[in-house]
Design a protein around this motif. Structure first.
Motif: not given
Length: 186
Positions: A112-126
């Motif tokens: 659950e946390g890793a999925k959210a981190c992937l999304e954050y990495g791609f969306k927020a961190l580009d």
């Protein structure tokens, strides 16, 4: 309440605070948690890791975040993103990693946390790609990597694990951002 950088239905991921240190020390003394590392960590090594994570956040705006359950704010480990620079064909890179205390295993928190981190990495961190690595024998972490949509791309001898026969052979998984507009739909 803590200031979460990333949150899911059950988890809050945030920067580290003083109250995380003692439970982190305890977690890193658990032989089951540290099975795929050279050894359990001393108190000072655990404290040093927290400093490394805090410095990484200061330098890059992300890190391996402290993770707590939203329902009771219990610290359960870390999940996050970190630059890796050890010697290999694919570094420097950003990897995703996690370490969860044993009492919190088998609840799907890492996934659950890793999925959210992937999304954050791609969306927020580009970020355009995120890697993950683990010893070949660590099937549990590889299962998480598969569940979050990563694909195995290589095996390698980890340059920092060459002295440990049971840990030196590792796998690399990767996820790339291929279509920014529909990442959440995948």
């Amino acid at each position: 309440m803590s200031a979460y950088i990333i949150s899911t239905d059950r988890l809050g991921l945030r920067n580290w605070k003083e109250s995380d240190i003692d439970p982190f020390i305890d977690m890193n003394k658990d032989e089951a948690v540290m099975e795929f590392f050279p050894r359990i960590l001393t108190d000072e090594e655990s404290k040093s890791l927290v400093s490394i994570f805090l410095n990484h956040f200061e330098d890059h705006g992300f890190t391996y975040y402290a993770v707590e359950k939203l329902n009771d704010q219990e610290f359960i480990g870390f999940i996050g993103l970190k630059y890796q620079t050890f010697e290999s064909d694919f570094t420097p890179c950003v990897d995703i990693g996690w370490r969860i205390k044993r009492a919190a295993w088998n609840f799907g928190y890492a996934t659950e946390g890793a999925k959210a981190c992937l999304e954050y990495g791609f969306k927020a961190l580009d970020l355009k790609e995120i890697l993950a690595f683990t010893p070949c024998s660590n099937e549990k972490s590889q299962n998480v990597m598969k569940k979050i949509g990563m694909s195995k791309v290589a095996t390698f001898e980890h340059s920092r694990m060459l002295a440990y026969d049971h840990l030196k052979d590792c796998v690399v998984y990767k996820k790339m951002l291929t279509n920014e507009s529909n990442y959440l739909d995948r």
